[in-house]
Design a protein around this motif. Structure first.
Motif, PDB file in Angstrom:
ATOM      1  N   LYS A   1       0.826  -1.209   0.000  1.00 36.77           N
ATOM      2  CA  LYS A   1       0.000   0.000   0.000  1.00 36.77           C
ATOM      3  C   LYS A   1       0.858   1.255   0.000  1.00 36.77           C
ATOM      4  O   LYS A   1       1.843   1.338   0.729  1.00 36.77           O
TER       5      LYS A   1
ATOM      6  N   GLY B   1       1.392   1.905  -5.469  1.00 37.95           N
ATOM      7  CA  GLY B   1       1.047   0.918  -4.449  1.00 37.95           C
ATOM      8  C   GLY B   1       2.144  -0.093  -4.175  1.00 37.95           C
ATOM      9  O   GLY B   1       2.441  -0.406  -3.028  1.00 37.95           O
TER      10      GLY B   1
ATOM     11  N   THR C   1      -2.421  -1.368  -3.569  1.00 38.22           N
ATOM     12  CA  THR C   1      -3.334  -0.232  -3.488  1.00 38.22           C
ATOM     13  C   THR C   1      -2.562   1.070  -3.314  1.00 38.22           C
ATOM     14  O   THR C   1      -1.608   1.127  -2.534  1.00 38.22           O
ATOM     15  N   ALA C   2      -2.997   2.103  -4.024  1.00 36.22           N
ATOM     16  CA  ALA C   2      -2.466   3.458  -3.820  1.00 36.22           C
ATOM     17  C   ALA C   2      -3.640   4.388  -3.528  1.00 36.22           C
ATOM     18  O   ALA C   2      -4.632   4.363  -4.249  1.00 36.22           O
TER      19      ALA C   2
END
Length: 186
Positions: free
Chosen positions: A49, A68, A92-93
């Motif tokens: 992340k 991410g 995920t970003a």
């Protein structure tokens, strides 16, 4: 010159503000052009992340939380890794580039991505799997024989290309893009 060869590791569950698992920085220092062109083979990037602690719940105002799994920063120099036979899943970003953000910024960020898989990555704004952002530089990756599926973003479900006073023109061949989604446009 920071260009190691990385083979067979697994980067999982890492968090950072820029580049959840890996940050390749080609920033120029004085008159020396920075170079960060690692070779990354048979590597898994899973559930990493990129967070913005100031705006974790408001991605529209995020200025960090980018890449991410990986951020490739040209910064006046070169950050163009070779990514071969790698898997990017569930990264995920909060802002840009769910799996990878390639940011030219007065330099070059044009990785070669070969035989790789991008699945289930997400971005709060642009580029569910990859964001190619030239910004006064170049972000012209080559993507060969790779698969993009189930990635999501507000714009550019799989890949987004933004030149902004620069160039963002990837060359994509022999690749599959399917089942990627957007919540906004594109």
């Amino acid at each position: 010159n920071a260009s190691p060869t990385i083979t067979n590791p697994r980067f999982e569950g890492n968090q950072a503000i820029f580049g959840g698992a890996m940050y390749n920085n080609g920033t120029t220092s004085g008159t020396s052009k920075g170079v960060s062109n690692p070779t990354i083979k048979n590597t898994t990037f899973a559930n990493n992340k990129a967070l913005d602690p100031r705006t974790a719940t408001d991605p529209a105002n995020a200025i960090s939380g980018q890449g991410g799994a990986m951020l490739n920063w040209g910064g006046g120099g070169t950050s163009s890794p070779t990514i071969d036979s790698c898997t990017f899943s569930g990264n995920t970003a909060v802002a840009d580039g769910g799996a990878i953000l390639n940011w030219g910024l007065s330099g070059v960020s044009s990785p070669s991505i070969i035989n790789s898989t991008f699945s289930g990555n997400s971005s709060g704004t642009q580029g569910g799997a990859i964001n190619n952002y030239g910004f006064v530089g170049k972000s012209n990756p080559t993507i060969v024989n790779s698969t993009f599926s189930g990635n999501a973003a507000n714009t550019g479900g799989a890949i987004i290309n933004i030149g902004t006073w620069g160039a963002a023109t990837p060359v994509i061949s022999g690749s599959i893009l399917w089942g990627n989604t957007v919540s906004g446009t594109g």
